[in-house]
Scaffold this active site. Structure first.
Site: not given
Length: 323
Positions: A108-110, A137, A141, A180
């Site tokens: 994920s880009s987070c 989260y 990842k 989301h």
């Protein structure tokens, strides 16, 4: 590797996993191994190991994950970090033990710092503090990326990681709070239209900017990356890390997104912004130039993708309870 490898898609009933199954089917993949959560609990190490020993897949797409928006991440941080860490560790380790040579991990880009320079490239990983609202989260990842990297370094596997931007499309979760931003807005505006509500409140100030990618474009990117030659892959990623961004290439403000979703749904009431709610990161635009150089590009503009997502919502989720 056989001409038609045996492929396990973990999380095939989720939005991303189901899109990967569609993409593989369209490209002629004939030997897919699929298990629902009821059939295989990926947090159960013994069950996962037994599954891999019996089935012996040659490729694995690790799309299974516990996901959600700001509200869900803030409300269930322990579940987010535990579930994702367990699933990743069990699947990646069982893949190694049973001789799976190629695995694709979806992150994920987070994972990138909250205030990383925009657009964020792969080298921004671990260069600053994460966004607090989804830190558990993101940490999970990051652990998945590093697990793939470590197995490649120590065992010579070919485990690759892709970092998608915000995804939306068929099969999404349309809960108004735990999902989301795109599906949550879609349900709220749809229900407001149906009820004749004069206004809809959107969380936050509306100023943060987000990038959105249609999920079938992400699926095509996943298959593209899995099928890249080792030389092409290694030439476009940091040594041993194996990480590539997957994004659309431009972003919109949350306010602009809200108006686009309202147009898609046909809601004509007023849009307000609840500034007591958190905004999250001020901007999340990723740099996908390395993947673009390898021959993939997104196909679906936001307005077109929203129309496709809304058609899916009307067909499958409209009558479902918001839970």
């Amino acid at each position: 590797m056989t001409a038609s490898p045996k492929i396990f898609v973990a999380g095939h009933r989720g939005m991303v996993g189901s899109a990967i199954v569609r993409a593989l089917g369209a490209q002629g993949a004939s030997t897919l191994v699929l298990r629902s959560r009821a059939e295989l609990d990926l947090t159960d190490q013994r069950a996962v190991q037994g599954f891999f020993e019996r089935e012996r897949p040659e490729q694995v797409y690790l799309a299974a994950a516990r996901v959600g928006g700001i509200h869900a991440n803030n409300t269930y941080p322990a579940e987010f970090i535990y579930s994702n860490l367990m699933v990743q560790a069990n699947v990646i380790h069982a893949a190694y033990l049973t001789g799976v040579r190629k695995l694709l991990f979806l992150g994920s880009s987070c994972i990138y710092p909250r205030l990383a320079p925009q657009p964020m490239n792969e080298d921004a990983l671990l260069t600053g503090p994460l966004e607090p609202t989804n830190e558990p989260y993101a940490v999970a990842k990051i652990a998945g990326i590093k697990m793939c990297e470590s197995y490649n370094r120590q065992y010579g596997t070919d485990y690759r990681s892709v970092m998608p931007t915000n995804l939306y499309g068929p099969g999404d979760n349309y809960h108004p709070e735990n999902s989301h931003v795109v599906p949550a807005m879609m349900r709220r505006f749809h229900e407001a239209k149906r009820a004749g509500a004069p206004s809809v409140a959107v969380w936050g100030t509306g100023t943060p900017r987000r990038e959105f990618l249609y999920v079938d474009d992400m699926a095509l990117a996943s298959v593209h990356v899995m099928n890249l030659s080792t030389s092409d892959w290694q030439a476009n990623t940091r040594p041993m890390q194996g990480l590539l961004n997957v994004g659309f290439g431009s972003d919109v403000s949350i306010a602009e997104l809200a108006h686009a979703v309202a147009r898609t749904v046909g809601y004509e009431g007023r849009i307000t912004f609840d500034t007591s709610r958190p905004d999250g990161s001020p901007r999340k635009l990723i740099d996908s130039s390395r993947l673009l150089a390898l021959g993939w590009k997104p196909r679906t503009p936001l307005e077109e993708g929203l129309a496709l997502a809304y058609a899916d919502f009307r067909a499958h989720a409209e009558a479902a309870p918001a839970a």
